[in-house]
Design a protein around this motif. Structure first.
Motif, PDB file in Angstrom:
ATOM      1  N   GLN A   7      16.654  97.395  78.869  1.00  0.00           N
ATOM      2  CA  GLN A   7      17.072  98.031  77.307  1.00  0.00           C
ATOM      3  C   GLN A   7      16.817  99.789  77.080  1.00  0.00           C
ATOM      4  OE1 GLN A   7      14.565  93.409  75.291  1.00  0.00           O
ATOM      5  NE2 GLN A   7      14.708  95.418  74.929  1.00  0.00           N
TER       6      GLN A   7
ATOM      7  N   VAL B 252      15.183  92.088  71.167  1.00  0.00           N
ATOM      8  CA  VAL B 252      15.810  93.015  70.500  1.00  0.00           C
ATOM      9  C   VAL B 252      15.398  92.390  68.801  1.00  0.00           C
ATOM     10  CG1 VAL B 252      17.362  93.739  72.568  1.00  0.00           C
ATOM     11  CG2 VAL B 252      17.647  91.431  70.670  1.00  0.00           C
TER      12      VAL B 252
ATOM     13  N   ILE C 224      23.122  92.926  75.450  1.00  0.00           N
ATOM     14  CA  ILE C 224      22.210  92.223  75.253  1.00  0.00           C
ATOM     15  C   ILE C 224      22.317  91.321  76.586  1.00  0.00           C
ATOM     16  CG2 ILE C 224      21.134  90.362  74.942  1.00  0.00           C
ATOM     17  CD1 ILE C 224      21.962  91.307  71.743  1.00  0.00           C
TER      18      ILE C 224
ATOM     19  N   PRO D 226      16.568  84.709  75.858  1.00  0.00           N
ATOM     20  CA  PRO D 226      16.988  86.281  74.851  1.00  0.00           C
ATOM     21  C   PRO D 226      16.650  86.504  73.226  1.00  0.00           C
ATOM     22  CG  PRO D 226      18.409  84.060  75.214  1.00  0.00           C
ATOM     23  CD  PRO D 226      17.559  83.883  75.666  1.00  0.00           C
TER      24      PRO D 226
ATOM     25  N   ILE E  46      12.362  94.594  81.921  1.00  0.00           N
ATOM     26  CA  ILE E  46      13.598  94.631  80.757  1.00  0.00           C
ATOM     27  C   ILE E  46      12.975  95.673  79.522  1.00  0.00           C
ATOM     28  CG2 ILE E  46      13.309  92.902  78.422  1.00  0.00           C
ATOM     29  CD1 ILE E  46      12.162  90.800  79.997  1.00  0.00           C
TER      30      ILE E  46
ATOM     31  N   CYS F  74      15.506  89.437  77.005  1.00  0.00           N
ATOM     32  CA  CYS F  74      15.267  90.643  76.557  1.00  0.00           C
ATOM     33  C   CYS F  74      14.568  90.112  75.350  1.00  0.00           C
ATOM     34  CB  CYS F  74      16.680  90.803  75.753  1.00  0.00           C
ATOM     35  SG  CYS F  74      17.478  89.989  75.004  1.00  0.00           S
TER      36      CYS F  74
ATOM     37  N   VAL G 141      20.970  92.654  80.427  1.00  0.00           N
ATOM     38  CA  VAL G 141      19.773  93.081  80.331  1.00  0.00           C
ATOM     39  C   VAL G 141      19.803  91.669  80.282  1.00  0.00           C
ATOM     40  CG1 VAL G 141      17.503  93.199  79.026  1.00  0.00           C
ATOM     41  CG2 VAL G 141      19.400  94.610  78.747  1.00  0.00           C
ATOM     42  N   VAL G 142      20.146  90.425  79.610  1.00  0.00           N
ATOM     43  CA  VAL G 142      19.131  88.751  80.201  1.00  0.00           C
ATOM     44  C   VAL G 142      20.086  88.616  80.871  1.00  0.00           C
ATOM     45  CG1 VAL G 142      19.737  86.941  79.729  1.00  0.00           C
ATOM     46  CG2 VAL G 142      19.665  88.732  77.287  1.00  0.00           C
TER      47      VAL G 142
END
Length: 501
Positions: A407, A241, A229, A199, A403, A239, A232-233
């Protein structure tokens, strides 16, 4: 307790970057009754949300006596609307100023004192002048190793800390100072394709033409909140970010706001910034890349070794496993310097394009391979080969696309409307490229604020050069910024040093 005086919001659209500012008339009820003067620190509340802001006083009819306005940053923090009622009241004296003054006079700070300062920083209670004083008081080697541990611990503890419920959780960071060295997105794609959890929260540029978050933002949204987050992870294993959008080590992003215009990135604050973000993001293992070169941030092997020692000491005290690697910092990496230009290099490497920059590709493979070995995913000595298979097979590219889509969607980096090539005035061989001058020229062209701006290099050290051959091209979003960068290059023509044969 004073509940505060009521005023009505009026939108003026004043941008103060990230500083919260409130604007009131000098003859309004609040200023008269409280005795507020310009630069007073006040608490501003709306619908149960309260921020701390700096007062700017207006002596005109821009506002009515019953009105107030907020800077764009403060407006966002309060989610303000035209005509909303806000309450304004004084800010009590800050006890942490005792510790700040002590540090200014050269005294050591203990855990409690450091936490007190950092908590006030994170809560927005410090105006820029206090922040600048703290940054300056800690610069130039004025933080010892134990103070750096205290600073790092405080920066983690005042924010949220993620827990992914499994290990290892990996991270990678470069200390910076090397233009175009945008290996992180490539490394994330490779190691998550290998099954590791990564992450990655990144900062925006401090003193460089682009940070990882600036570059990634040209490819996909990066201002994700914590639930996003986690989503996504949870779905893709990683990720890329912007850490400033979440409450992970929040004091760091506030301090960066002051470090950027001061062009300061001191050793102790650098270590605290890097490691606090890793710890707050829930990492168990981190790979730290220190480029070493005469015009890089870390200029000598001695300085690199000292920084490595401090990183290992602080990480060891806070329970983070790290591996520090030294890399070549003698010249920029890749071709692009600036968010969109660096993004194009990343895409070329991940897509295995024939003209992808070899140095960026090989450096990324080395770092990814080291991380795979560090976490036990690959046997010692096989990490780079494992990483290369994942990249060559297209698995890393597929993971990066997944990914980016998770996002918010993969997008195409913007293209600068104004470009100008800078050509060789003599034949020979490139013997040096000045990292600092490249970075400065890219920033003068508009990077990182202008995402498509920067420098695109056409040569590397040892490249043969003929008269009239383009050495690099300046990219800008406006004619004025292009001219500004070119004027700087007229004064510093040896950004690329060519020696005659």
């Amino acid at each position: 307790m004073n509940a505060g005086h009521k005023l009505r919001l009026k939108w003026l659209g004043i941008d103060t970057y990230q500083e919260a500012v409130i604007y009131m008339r000098r003859d309004c009820e609040v200023c008269r009754s409280e005795g507020f003067e310009a630069q007073s620190r006040v608490r501003v509340a709306r619908n149960g949300v309260e921020i701390v802001a700096t007062l700017n006083v207006i002596d005109s009819d821009l506002l009515a006596p019953h009105q107030a306005s907020l800077s764009s940053a403060a407006w966002r923090q309060l989610d303000g609307r035209e005509g909303d009622t806000i309450r304004v009241r004084p800010l009590p004296p800050l006890e942490s100023l005792i510790a700040l003054r002590s540090k200014i006079y050269g005294h050591r700070l203990n855990d409690e004192q450091m936490y007190c300062i950092i908590e006030d920083v994170a809560r927005g209670r410090y105006p820029n002048i206090y922040l600048a004083a703290f940054v300056a008081a800690c610069a130039g080697g004025r933080l010892d190793a134990d103070e750096t541990v205290s600073l790092t611990r405080a920066m983690v503890n005042v924010g949220q800390r993620l827990d992914w419920g499994s290990a290892p959780v990996v991270d990678k960071h470069c200390v910076g100072g090397l233009p175009g060295n945008r290996t992180t997105p490539i490394v994330v794609a490779i190691v998550t394709a290998a099954g590791l959890i990564m992450p990655k929260t990144s900062s925006r540029a401090i003193t460089s033409p682009a940070g990882t978050a600036d570059t990634m933002e040209t490819l996909a949204p990066v201002a994700l909140d914590l639930p996003a987050i986690r989503r996504v992870v949870g779905k893709e294993g990683g990720c890329i970010v912007w850490g400033g959008a979440v409450n992970l080590s929040p004091a760091d992003d506030i301090l960066i706001r002051v470090e950027r215009p001061m062009d300061l990135d001191s050793e102790g604050q650098l270590v605290a910034s890097v490691l606090s973000k890793k710890l707050a993001a829930g990492s168990s293992h981190a790979l730290i890349d220190i480029p070493v070169g005469y015009t890089a941030k870390i200029r000598s092997q001695h300085a690199a070794t000292m920084l490595k020692t401090l990183l290992e000491y602080v990480a060891g005290n806070l329970g983070l496993a790290i591996q520090v690697v030294f890399t070549d910092g003698s010249q920029p990496v890749g071709r692009g310097v600036g968010p969109a230009l660096e993004a194009r290099d990343i895409l070329a490497v991940l897509r295995n394009e024939a003209d992808a920059p070899v140095d960026l590709r090989e450096r990324s493979l080395t770092l990814a391979g080291t991380l795979l070995e560090f976490c036990g995913t690959a046997a010692i000595g096989t990490g780079v080969a494992h990483a290369r298979r994942l990249l060559d097979s297209g698995q890393a590219w597929a993971k990066f696309v997944a990914i980016a889509n998770a996002q918010g969607g993969l997008r195409t980096p913007p293209v600068a409307p104004h470009t100008h090539p800078v050509c060789a005035v003599k034949a020979g061989r490139v013997t040096a490229i000045d990292n600092r001058l490249v970075s400065r020229a890219a920033k003068l062209a508009g990077a990182p604020r202008a995402a498509s701006a920067g420098i695109n290099l056409h040569v590397m050290v040892d490249s043969p050069v003929e008269i009239g051959m383009p050495l690099f091209t300046v990219h800008a979003e406006t004619p004025g910024e292009l001219e500004y960068a070119l004027s700087y290059l007229d004064i510093h023509p040896r950004i690329v040093k060519v020696e005659e044969r």
